[in-house]
Design a protein around this motif. Sequence first.
Motif, short mmCIF file in Angstrom:
data_model
loop_
_atom_site.label_atom_id
_atom_site.label_comp_id
_atom_site.label_asym_id
_atom_site.label_seq_id
_atom_site.Cartn_x
_atom_site.Cartn_y
_atom_site.Cartn_z
N ILE A 181 4.20 8.64 3.78
CA ILE A 181 2.69 8.63 3.45
C ILE A 181 1.67 8.15 4.36
O ILE A 181 1.97 6.97 4.71
CB ILE A 181 2.54 7.53 2.11
CG1 ILE A 181 3.51 8.05 0.96
CG2 ILE A 181 1.04 7.80 1.33
CD1 ILE A 181 3.36 9.47 0.23
N GLY A 182 0.78 9.03 4.84
CA GLY A 182 -0.19 8.53 5.97
C GLY A 182 -1.48 8.31 5.01
O GLY A 182 -1.64 8.18 3.73
N LYS A 183 -2.39 7.85 5.89
CA LYS A 183 -3.69 7.40 5.26
C LYS A 183 -4.39 8.71 4.44
O LYS A 183 -5.10 8.34 3.50
CB LYS A 183 -4.59 7.30 6.27
CG LYS A 183 -4.17 5.79 7.21
CD LYS A 183 -4.13 4.52 6.26
CE LYS A 183 -3.99 3.39 7.04
NZ LYS A 183 -3.70 2.03 6.19
N VAL A 184 -4.45 9.79 4.96
CA VAL A 184 -4.78 11.04 4.34
C VAL A 184 -4.33 11.32 2.81
O VAL A 184 -4.83 11.11 2.04
CB VAL A 184 -4.93 12.26 5.10
CG1 VAL A 184 -5.27 13.42 4.37
CG2 VAL A 184 -5.82 12.04 6.44
N ARG B 96 -5.65 10.64 -0.87
CA ARG B 96 -5.78 11.47 -1.94
C ARG B 96 -5.12 11.09 -3.41
O ARG B 96 -5.51 11.38 -4.33
CB ARG B 96 -5.12 12.99 -1.44
CG ARG B 96 -6.13 13.54 -0.38
CD ARG B 96 -5.45 15.01 0.17
NE ARG B 96 -5.06 15.68 -0.83
CZ ARG B 96 -4.11 16.46 -0.93
NH1 ARG B 96 -3.08 16.28 0.05
NH2 ARG B 96 -3.77 17.33 -1.96
N LEU B 97 -4.14 10.26 -2.89
CA LEU B 97 -3.19 9.85 -4.25
C LEU B 97 -4.06 8.86 -4.87
O LEU B 97 -4.17 9.05 -6.19
CB LEU B 97 -1.92 9.19 -3.67
CG LEU B 97 -0.78 10.03 -3.15
CD1 LEU B 97 0.23 9.50 -2.50
CD2 LEU B 97 -0.26 10.77 -4.54
N LYS C 258 0.77 -1.20 -0.20
CA LYS C 258 0.01 0.03 -0.08
C LYS C 258 0.81 1.28 -0.19
O LYS C 258 2.01 1.20 0.43
CB LYS C 258 -1.07 0.22 1.23
CG LYS C 258 -1.77 -1.08 1.40
CD LYS C 258 -2.58 -1.06 2.67
CE LYS C 258 -1.86 -0.96 3.99
NZ LYS C 258 -2.47 -0.97 5.02
N LEU C 259 0.40 2.32 -0.38
CA LEU C 259 1.14 3.52 -0.45
C LEU C 259 1.48 3.89 1.10
O LEU C 259 2.55 4.43 1.30
CB LEU C 259 0.30 4.80 -1.14
CG LEU C 259 0.13 4.58 -2.66
CD1 LEU C 259 -0.97 5.47 -3.14
CD2 LEU C 259 1.45 5.08 -3.31
N SER C 260 0.66 3.56 1.88
CA SER C 260 0.92 4.20 3.36
C SER C 260 2.02 3.27 3.96
O SER C 260 2.36 3.51 5.00
CB SER C 260 -0.59 4.07 4.21
OG SER C 260 -1.06 2.71 4.21
N TYR D 122 7.71 17.15 -1.08
CA TYR D 122 8.94 16.69 -0.47
C TYR D 122 8.57 15.09 -0.06
O TYR D 122 9.25 14.33 -0.02
CB TYR D 122 9.14 17.33 0.86
CG TYR D 122 9.67 18.86 0.49
CD1 TYR D 122 10.16 19.19 -0.59
CD2 TYR D 122 9.83 19.75 1.67
CE1 TYR D 122 10.65 20.39 -0.85
CE2 TYR D 122 10.28 20.92 1.59
CZ TYR D 122 10.68 21.35 0.35
OH TYR D 122 11.50 22.63 0.06
N ALA D 123 7.17 15.15 0.56
CA ALA D 123 6.79 13.60 1.22
C ALA D 123 6.71 12.65 -0.01
O ALA D 123 7.13 11.53 0.33
CB ALA D 123 5.40 13.83 1.80
#
Length: 88
Positions: A10-13, A17-18, A3-5, A54-55
Amino acid sequence: MAKLSDLQNIGKVLEARLVEAGVDTPETLRELGSHEALVRLREADPGACVRELYALEGAIRGVKDTALPEEVKAELRAFHKSLGRAGE
């Protein structure tokens, strides 16, 4: 499937959005790169900020966004600035 998170920064929010922007896997993020991923985020949210850039770059590199080299941050800031402000 990863997962992206699962990626650094990369958090859940941001993950949600991604995914909404069509960037739904770590592989897709790496293929697109941070610039294109931010462009896609800005289509839904014109206020997407340089910190998110940056993230994204840090996630691709596997490092905390605060650990990005200053020259990389400068390039990312220049790219973000080139996109203009929301509504321009």
